[in-house]
Every structure is written in structure tokens, then in C-alpha cells.
Design a protein around this motif. Sequence first.
Motif, mmCIF file in Angstrom:
data_model
loop_
_atom_site.group_PDB
_atom_site.id
_atom_site.type_symbol
_atom_site.label_atom_id
_atom_site.label_comp_id
_atom_site.label_asym_id
_atom_site.label_seq_id
_atom_site.Cartn_x
_atom_site.Cartn_y
_atom_site.Cartn_z
ATOM 1 N N LEU A 35 0.827 -1.208 0.000
ATOM 2 C CA LEU A 35 0.000 0.000 0.000
ATOM 3 C C LEU A 35 0.862 1.259 0.000
ATOM 4 C CD1 LEU A 35 -2.821 -1.015 2.522
ATOM 5 C CD2 LEU A 35 -3.052 -0.690 0.045
ATOM 6 N N LEU A 36 1.947 1.245 0.779
ATOM 7 C CA LEU A 36 2.833 2.410 0.823
ATOM 8 C C LEU A 36 3.547 2.619 -0.508
ATOM 9 C CD1 LEU A 36 4.399 1.954 4.385
ATOM 10 C CD2 LEU A 36 2.668 3.609 3.681
ATOM 11 N N ALA A 82 1.062 4.040 -2.846
ATOM 12 C CA ALA A 82 0.823 5.460 -2.557
ATOM 13 C C ALA A 82 1.925 6.332 -3.141
ATOM 14 C CB ALA A 82 0.727 5.673 -1.050
ATOM 15 N N VAL A 125 1.307 6.492 -6.966
ATOM 16 C CA VAL A 125 0.115 7.272 -7.288
ATOM 17 C C VAL A 125 0.389 8.773 -7.123
ATOM 18 C CG1 VAL A 125 -2.225 7.834 -6.525
ATOM 19 C CG2 VAL A 125 -1.538 5.441 -6.792
ATOM 20 N N LEU A 126 1.039 9.144 -6.019
ATOM 21 C CA LEU A 126 1.340 10.558 -5.796
ATOM 22 C C LEU A 126 2.309 11.092 -6.844
ATOM 23 C CD1 LEU A 126 1.694 10.613 -1.896
ATOM 24 C CD2 LEU A 126 -0.069 11.744 -3.259
ATOM 25 N N LEU A 170 8.010 6.781 2.316
ATOM 26 C CA LEU A 170 7.090 5.767 1.774
ATOM 27 C C LEU A 170 7.856 4.589 1.182
ATOM 28 C CD1 LEU A 170 4.495 8.093 -0.018
ATOM 29 C CD2 LEU A 170 4.139 6.805 2.090
#
Length: 395
Positions: A200-201, A204, A207-208, A311
Amino acid sequence: MTFSIKSVLEVFLAFLKLGLTSFGGPVAHIGYFRAEFVDNRQWLDDESFLNLVVFCQFLPGPASSKVGIALGLRRAGWLGALAAWVGFTMPSAVALIAFALGAKQWTSLASSGAVHGLKIAAVAVVAQAVWTMGKAFCPDRMRVGLAVFAALVVWAVPGSVGQFGAIALGAVVGRWALRLDHLKPIAQHDYGVSKRTGALLLGAFAVLLVALPAIAASTGSFVIAAFTAMYQAGGLVFGGGHLVLPLLHAGVVPPGWVGNDAFLAGYGAAQAVPGPLFTFAAYLGTVMPSPLGGWAGGLLLLAAIFMPGFLLVVGALPFWEVLRQHVGVRQAAAGINAAVVGLLASALVDPVWTSAVHSVADAAMAVAAFVLLVAFKVSPVAVVGLAAVCGWLVL
């Protein structure tokens, strides 16, 4: 896995001390970290420490800060990772924000004798790391030769390309040419991060990296655009340190957010403070026009540039712990360890030695500091303080 507030505070204070005293850039920081956490506090052994260094070399972002975050996570969980980052980062960030707000008395700090002494101390700390790690991770002729060749590669091809070439060479030679007899089983360390959370990290982060530029373009928001520029700089540059400066310059000077003179003044001030060079983002956020600017702008862009590294490190660690158990990976890691020693040796010459030693007196101070560290086992903090005083008295 649970950790006490005491262990989190212990991590914070340890990294705060380093954040106040670690001059010399990311390579020197690795030397300081090793002296503090392997030799002094004995939180982990040399092999585990270098394993973290190798792991962080494969990820973009601030090199030494990623190692610090991983160490904090290992010692005290999520809050430990945050405590390590805050302790190591905030001293230089606060200093640069204060400088940006007009602390004029600091303008000559970069050329002061005390700071020159601190740069000389960094030479000794890095030399100690090369000496100790070389003995541990280059025990045979092949690995000594690999370290020397890696140093030559980095010298011939400067920047991240040469670094990755040397590391890749170490991995290939290690995997196919090294024979590690009687390998002991290594314990898989539980960092308290599941593979699901790690995935998930990592998601993220990706995606960012893609979404932020699109959001900035569609909204026209200056704040989001500035945040995006810092996030991209922190998420796309391998090796950290000075390598991030071209991206930062391209992100803030051509759009007119920060003048070139102000950018260079801040860069000069960043050389005079300890800790990671990525805290330069705090200076940039402070001098930017409204609605950024001031303490709020500095802290926002500071968070933006370090977020990708956080992250990536926390997200990738659970996968790395499983991967490194395999014999082939351990052979490759042994080759990489030797190559990293070569990288450190190359960096010891340039830029650490070349930026600090300009005279016979400088060389004598560096040798004396090295002898104090290696032969007399004097604390690195004491050696740093002594070097600063000697630099102040001599210059």
C-alpha cells in the motif's frame, strides 16, 4: 510488535545528537551512523548495518535519511522511524528557515574556521568507516579488487550513473564469482510492517508521483505545484545530497518562485549546517511568495521532499527482508558490500577530502582526528567538537 515511549525517545535523542553534529554530506553521515549505532550503541552489527545501506542505495531519495528512517523503524517501530527523521532533520531545517527569515549574522558561517574544522572531522569519520568496513567486507583478493574497481568506476563516471554501475557490477560479480562457504542462516528481522502495508505504501508513492503533477496542472494551485516540485525531487533522484540540486533549481528558479541569487545564498548556507542537504527545501519554502513563505511554507516543502523516501523505505523493507534470505541474493549482496566500500573510498577522496583539506595543516588535523577515532577510540562527537575548536583557532 509494540514499542515503549522510552525506546522512541531514545531513538529521537540519538538522532538529534547526529542531526546537530553530522557535517560532511550523506557519505559522512553513514560513517557517523555506523560509529553511533554499531560501535557505540550496538543496536545492530556491521553486516546488518551495511545491509540497510545497500538496501537504501537502490531507492531514490535522501541517502542518509533513508538509512536513519530504517534504523528508527527497526529500533522503535513507526514512531521510531518518525522520531529518527525528526531528530536528524529538524536542526538543519530550523537553521535554514531562520537563515531565510533574515538571520544576517549567519551569512559568513559557511566560510568560518569552525565549519572548516567540522569538514575536516568528516574526513576522519569517513576514513574510519572505509577502514573498518573494508576489513569486514573485503576479506579476500577478489573483493578487494572489486572495491578498487568500483572506486575507479565512480571516479570515471561521476554521478548516479557511475554509482549504480559500480553497485550493479558488485551484484553480478558477487552472484556468479563469489563462493561463500559455510553460510550461516540469517534471522529475518521483523520491522512491524506487513507485506500488505508495504504494498500500500509503495502504491501510494507511485500514485502521488503521477497524480500530483496532474492535480497541479488542473487546479493551477501554486501551493500544490510547489509541493509537487519537491515531491518529484525527492522521488526521482538517486544518491541524494548534491545530486538533488539541479532538480530543485529547475523546479523553483525558472518559474520565478525563487530568484537565482536567493537560491545560491540558501545553498551556501546549507553547506554550513549539519544534517541532510535535502533540508534545503525548508529554506526554499520559507523564501517563496505567498501563500507559501515563512515557517509554514518551509515545513510544508520539507515534508514534501522527504515523503517519497519515507514511503519507499518503509514500504520496501518487508519485501527486502524476505529476498535477502536466498543464497544467490546473499552472494550478490557480498559483492555489493565490497562495491559500497569502494564507493565510500572514492567519496573519501572526492568530495570529502578535496572539499576540506587545502593545506598541510588541514591534512595533519585530518590524520590526527583519524588516529583519535581508530587508535584511541575517542567518541566521534568529541572528535567533531575538537576539530571545530582547532579550525576556529587556526583560521
